[in-house]
Write an enzyme that holds these catalytic residues in place. Structure first.
Site, PDB file in Angstrom:
ATOM      1  N   GLU A   1      12.596  -9.386   2.034  1.00 35.21           N
ATOM      2  CA  GLU A   1      11.841  -8.229   2.521  1.00 35.21           C
ATOM      3  C   GLU A   1      12.658  -6.987   2.183  1.00 35.21           C
ATOM      4  O   GLU A   1      13.837  -6.923   2.541  1.00 35.21           O
ATOM      5  CB  GLU A   1      11.673  -8.349   4.051  1.00 35.21           C
TER       6      GLU A   1
ATOM      7  N   ARG B   1       4.871  10.849  -2.863  1.00 30.21           N
ATOM      8  CA  ARG B   1       4.624  10.551  -1.451  1.00 30.21           C
ATOM      9  C   ARG B   1       5.890  10.811  -0.630  1.00 30.21           C
ATOM     10  O   ARG B   1       6.889  10.121  -0.813  1.00 30.21           O
ATOM     11  CB  ARG B   1       4.238   9.082  -1.332  1.00 30.21           C
TER      12      ARG B   1
ATOM     13  N   PRO C   1       0.787  -1.226   0.000  1.00 31.68           N
ATOM     14  CA  PRO C   1       0.000   0.000   0.000  1.00 31.68           C
ATOM     15  C   PRO C   1       0.824   1.285   0.000  1.00 31.68           C
ATOM     16  O   PRO C   1       1.846   1.379   0.671  1.00 31.68           O
ATOM     17  CB  PRO C   1      -0.830  -0.094   1.283  1.00 31.68           C
ATOM     18  N   ASN C   2       0.338   2.242  -0.764  1.00 33.19           N
ATOM     19  CA  ASN C   2       0.892   3.596  -0.893  1.00 33.19           C
ATOM     20  C   ASN C   2       2.150   3.665  -1.758  1.00 33.19           C
ATOM     21  O   ASN C   2       2.609   4.764  -2.079  1.00 33.19           O
ATOM     22  CB  ASN C   2       1.162   4.232   0.485  1.00 33.19           C
TER      23      ASN C   2
ATOM     24  N   ASN D   1       8.043  -5.598  -0.800  1.00 38.76           N
ATOM     25  CA  ASN D   1       7.944  -4.424   0.063  1.00 38.76           C
ATOM     26  C   ASN D   1       6.496  -4.379   0.526  1.00 38.76           C
ATOM     27  O   ASN D   1       5.611  -3.896  -0.194  1.00 38.76           O
ATOM     28  CB  ASN D   1       8.333  -3.136  -0.664  1.00 38.76           C
TER      29      ASN D   1
ATOM     30  N   ARG E   1      13.114   4.879  12.358  1.00 41.33           N
ATOM     31  CA  ARG E   1      11.951   5.771  12.273  1.00 41.33           C
ATOM     32  C   ARG E   1      11.025   5.551  13.478  1.00 41.33           C
ATOM     33  O   ARG E   1      11.482   5.152  14.538  1.00 41.33           O
ATOM     34  CB  ARG E   1      11.250   5.544  10.922  1.00 41.33           C
TER      35      ARG E   1
ATOM     36  N   HIS F   1      12.796  -2.564   2.036  1.00 45.73           N
ATOM     37  CA  HIS F   1      12.240  -1.246   2.365  1.00 45.73           C
ATOM     38  C   HIS F   1      13.136  -0.180   1.760  1.00 45.73           C
ATOM     39  O   HIS F   1      14.368  -0.323   1.771  1.00 45.73           O
ATOM     40  CB  HIS F   1      12.141  -1.055   3.882  1.00 45.73           C
TER      41      HIS F   1
ATOM     42  N   TYR G   1      11.072   8.810   0.810  1.00 47.44           N
ATOM     43  CA  TYR G   1      11.021   7.709  -0.161  1.00 47.44           C
ATOM     44  C   TYR G   1      11.665   8.030  -1.512  1.00 47.44           C
ATOM     45  O   TYR G   1      11.732   7.148  -2.374  1.00 47.44           O
ATOM     46  CB  TYR G   1       9.567   7.261  -0.353  1.00 47.44           C
TER      47      TYR G   1
ATOM     48  N   ALA H   1       3.245  -0.674   4.930  1.00 48.75           N
ATOM     49  CA  ALA H   1       2.727  -0.666   6.310  1.00 48.75           C
ATOM     50  C   ALA H   1       2.262  -2.048   6.769  1.00 48.75           C
ATOM     51  O   ALA H   1       2.288  -2.340   7.977  1.00 48.75           O
ATOM     52  CB  ALA H   1       1.592   0.346   6.435  1.00 48.75           C
TER      53      ALA H   1
END
Ligand code: DQA
Length: 144
Positions: A100, A20, A12-13, A76, A109, A102, A25, A79
């Site tokens: 995985e 964004r 998502p996103n 990825n 963070r 990111h 990012y 969230a």
């Protein structure tokens, strides 16, 4: 030699990459990331298929597809990484290599990002290198 298929699955996103929170990012759009992954994959002998969804159900379905077909996965989960046990359980069924990824470094963070419920069921994790995280993940898959 035929290129080995690999799924790059984005949650998502991530379809809004480029607009964004670019300070976190980066400025690369999702379409540009998809092109980069295809190019990096080709250099490594991989046929990369990039998909993005905001839907947990769709992502679970794609992991079932990877489990059935034996295709390795760069994921990825965005969230969903931090709370989706459904995704975790789907990923646990994939016996091919899974990475995985990111863009940012979630450990540096907000505290809710420090938990990854998928970390224990992937082959390995790469975070914090922007779009290069994907190149490193594809390299890991090619070497696996
Ligand atoms: C992310 C990090 C997650 O915490 C966040 O929810 C994202 C993107 C990353 O690539 O840095 O959507 O997965």
């Amino acid at each position: 030699m035929t290129a080995r298929p690999v799924f790059v699955l984005n949650g998502p996103n991530l379809g809004r990459l480029g607009v964004r929170e670019p300070e976190i990012y980066g400025h690369t759009t999702h379409a540009e990331l998809a092109d980069l992954c295809a190019r990096w994959g080709a250099e490594l002998g991989l046929a990369v298929e990039v998909r993005q969804t905001d839907s947990e159900a769709e992502l679970v379905g794609w992991l079932h597809e990877a489990a059935e077909s034996g295709v390795p996965v760069v994921l990825n989960a965005a969230a969903f990484t931090h709370y989706s046990y459904a995704l975790r359980d789907a990923l646990a069924q994939v016996s091919s290599a899974t990475v995985e990824v990111h863009l940012s470094n979630p450990a540096a963070r907000e505290s809710f990002r420090h938990t990854s419920v998928i970390a224990s069921v992937v082959t390995g994790s790469i975070s914090g290198f922007g779009v290069q995280s994907y190149r490193l993940a594809l390299q890991a898959i090619a070497d696996a």
